[in-house]
Design a protein around this motif. Structure first.
Motif, PDB file in Angstrom:
ATOM      1  N   GLN A  96      -1.967   4.269   8.300  1.00 23.57           N
ATOM      2  CA  GLN A  96      -2.752   3.277   7.575  1.00 23.57           C
ATOM      3  C   GLN A  96      -2.850   1.992   8.400  1.00 23.57           C
ATOM      4  O   GLN A  96      -2.147   1.815   9.391  1.00 23.57           O
ATOM      5  CB  GLN A  96      -2.134   2.994   6.205  1.00 23.57           C
ATOM      6  N   PHE A 127      -3.758  -2.529   8.180  1.00 25.38           N
ATOM      7  CA  PHE A 127      -3.986  -3.754   7.437  1.00 25.38           C
ATOM      8  C   PHE A 127      -4.708  -4.727   8.370  1.00 25.38           C
ATOM      9  O   PHE A 127      -4.455  -4.758   9.571  1.00 25.38           O
ATOM     10  CB  PHE A 127      -2.666  -4.370   6.980  1.00 25.38           C
ATOM     11  N   LEU A 187      -5.370  -6.480   1.054  1.00 22.04           N
ATOM     12  CA  LEU A 187      -4.416  -5.896   0.110  1.00 22.04           C
ATOM     13  C   LEU A 187      -5.065  -5.654  -1.243  1.00 22.04           C
ATOM     14  O   LEU A 187      -5.941  -6.393  -1.686  1.00 22.04           O
ATOM     15  CB  LEU A 187      -3.208  -6.817  -0.054  1.00 22.04           C
ATOM     16  N   TYR A 234      -6.762   2.551  -0.087  1.00 19.23           N
ATOM     17  CA  TYR A 234      -6.155   1.925   1.082  1.00 19.23           C
ATOM     18  C   TYR A 234      -6.987   2.248   2.325  1.00 19.23           C
ATOM     19  O   TYR A 234      -7.910   3.070   2.296  1.00 19.23           O
ATOM     20  CB  TYR A 234      -4.716   2.407   1.258  1.00 19.23           C
ATOM     21  N   ASP A 235      -6.644   1.603   3.425  1.00 16.87           N
ATOM     22  CA  ASP A 235      -7.376   1.798   4.675  1.00 16.87           C
ATOM     23  C   ASP A 235      -6.593   2.727   5.586  1.00 16.87           C
ATOM     24  O   ASP A 235      -5.420   2.468   5.901  1.00 16.87           O
ATOM     25  CB  ASP A 235      -7.607   0.455   5.364  1.00 16.87           C
ATOM     26  N   HIS A 248       0.826  -1.212   0.000  1.00 20.29           N
ATOM     27  CA  HIS A 248       0.000   0.000   0.000  1.00 20.29           C
ATOM     28  C   HIS A 248       0.861   1.263   0.000  1.00 20.29           C
ATOM     29  O   HIS A 248       1.790   1.385  -0.790  1.00 20.29           O
ATOM     30  CB  HIS A 248      -1.002  -0.056   1.141  1.00 20.29           C
TER      31      HIS A 248
END
Length: 444
Positions: free
Chosen positions: A242, A244, A258, A267-268, A200
């Motif tokens: 960020q 995951f 992903l 993205y988060d 990311h």
């Protein structure tokens, strides 16, 4: 506007922790022990800009009222004390406690000072046997040294059961955009187990990792969340945080969320605003709660913000939960821990298919507008006071919102605004610098 215009008696925040008269940045060593929350943080005890980095210290019993404590781990001529974490060594695995004692152990990055003649970053220990009041460096430091200049920010926690568990450290190789997992039985000897990344956002260095489990709300399922801060290259520009979501088996983290997209929007992010960085969670929080706090600033302009005599603040503490959305994806929700009084809290709803505009302002006409609707949340601080102190202080930030009715909560505390939308699934943090408090609110 001069520094004095935002002095200690005007817009110093109430619930967002600030050092008394000095600089602070990343939260470190977050820990709950015997009814007390310990907030350690990067601090220059000698000035209002980044410098002689040490671990500052504050304590709280309610997460909103913080008491200043003496410097916990001070810099030396040869060592800056960079970010890290702290654990309660209830099993005395490191051997620092005598009979009847329990050791708190800090694991921090030992950064060589310019005067030391070296440039390395290695990992070191300090311990306290008086509930965090005083700290002693371990004579065997460093405990982990790979000869790198970009190896930092260890987050350590216990994984597994009482008899068959082990310590886990997640730490970054910052310029390689990798989180490295190490394991240990005693906090002194560490074995490399795996790595994660690059993945990311990689537009800047990776820093301040955190890894923890969260139960999916309403189920018996548990997933693991990996937090990675990034500077620069964040979603709003400059610093960003960020995350995951995936699984962890004690040695290897495997992410499920992903994407091959090169767009930051895909993205988060824990926070879509300009001013939320280096967020990490408390170890040993009671009742299994996952409580996080971040640095409410941005490295683009943090050294120049027009406040006095303090500079920089922490975010509110947020309780973090994990949900599964109707489309099957996971979503993190964040709920702020709010004081009963002393700050402004406003709420409104943006109905499905409509735009709602909220304004927080003062009698001088200085204002921040928060717009929700048309699939976006926008916070505009362009008219909120002084904004020309640095060219990278940007006027507005935006975040995606789902379709349907959206609830929005706005927290205003001196120069910091935190906005929580869609049940805390979308969050934005912004610094503003008005001449006086933003104490008016209206929705149109």
């Amino acid at each position: 506007m001069t520094d004095m215009a935002l002095g200690a008696d005007t817009l110093r925040p109430t619930a967002h922790y600030t050092a008394e008269k000095t600089w602070l940045n990343d939260p470190n060593g977050l820990l709950h022990y015997r009814g007390v929350y310990h907030l350690f943080f990067q601090n220059n005890p000698n000035g209002r800009t980044w410098g002689d980095m040490s671990w500052g210290h504050a304590t709280s019993t309610d997460l909103v009222t913080w008491e200043h404590q003496p410097t916990a781990i001070s810099y030396t001529d040869d060592e800056f004390v960079f970010s890290g974490s702290a654990v309660v060594d209830v099993r005395n695995t490191a051997g620092f406690a005598q009979p009847g004692e329990t050791a708190l152990v800090a694991i921090y990055t030992s950064a060589a000072t310019p005067d030391s003649g070296a440039q390395t970053q290695s990992q070191a220990l300090a311990y306290s046997v008086d509930e965090g009041n005083t700290w002693v460096r371990y004579e065997g430091n460093p405990v982990l040294d790979i000869g790198s200049t970009e190896f930092r920010d260890p987050k350590v926690f216990w994984y597994g059961g009482e008899d068959d568990g082990h310590w886990v450290m997640v730490i970054v190789e910052a310029t390689n955009h990798r989180v490295i997992v190490y394991t240990s039985n005693d906090l002194r000897a560490w074995t490399r187990a795996s790595h994660f990344g690059p993945a990311h956002a990689v537009g800047g260095v990776w820093e301040c990792p955190d890894l923890f489990p969260l139960r999916v709300e309403g189920t018996d399922e548990t997933k693991w969340v990996l937090i990675v801060s990034l500077n620069p290259g964040g979603i709003a520009g400059g610093s960003g945080t960020q995350f995951f979501i995936g699984d962890f088996d004690g040695e290897t983290f495997t992410a499920e969320n992903l994407t091959d997209s090169a767009e930051l929007e895909d993205y988060d992010w824990l926070d879509y605003g300009h001013d939320y960085y280096a967020a990490v969670s408390f170890n040993n929080a009671p009742d299994g709660r996952r409580l996080m706090i971040g640095w409410a600033s941005n490295w683009l302009y943090a050294r120049d913000t027009p406040v006095y005599p303090w500079r920089s603040a922490m975010s509110l503490v947020r309780e973090v939960t994990l949900e599964r959305r109707p489309d099957g994806a996971y979503a993190i929700a964040q709920r702020p821990i709010l004081p009963e009084s002393g700050i402004e809290v406003h709420r409104f709803t943006a109905p499905k298919g409509e735009r709602a505009v909220a304004t927080v302002s003062n009698s001088d006409g200085e204002r921040v507008t928060i717009t929700a609707g048309d699939g976006a949340l926008v916070v505009d601080r362009s008219q909120a006071g002084e904004n020309d102190f640095h060219p990278d202080y940007r006027p507005a930030a935006a975040a995606p919102l789902p379709e349907g009715d959206v609830d929005v909560t706005i927290v205003v505390d001196g120069p910091i605004i935190e906005v929580f939308a869609d049940g805390g699934r979308v969050v934005m943090t912004e610094q503003v610098f008005p001449a006086r408090a933003l104490d008016r609110f209206e929705v149109s």
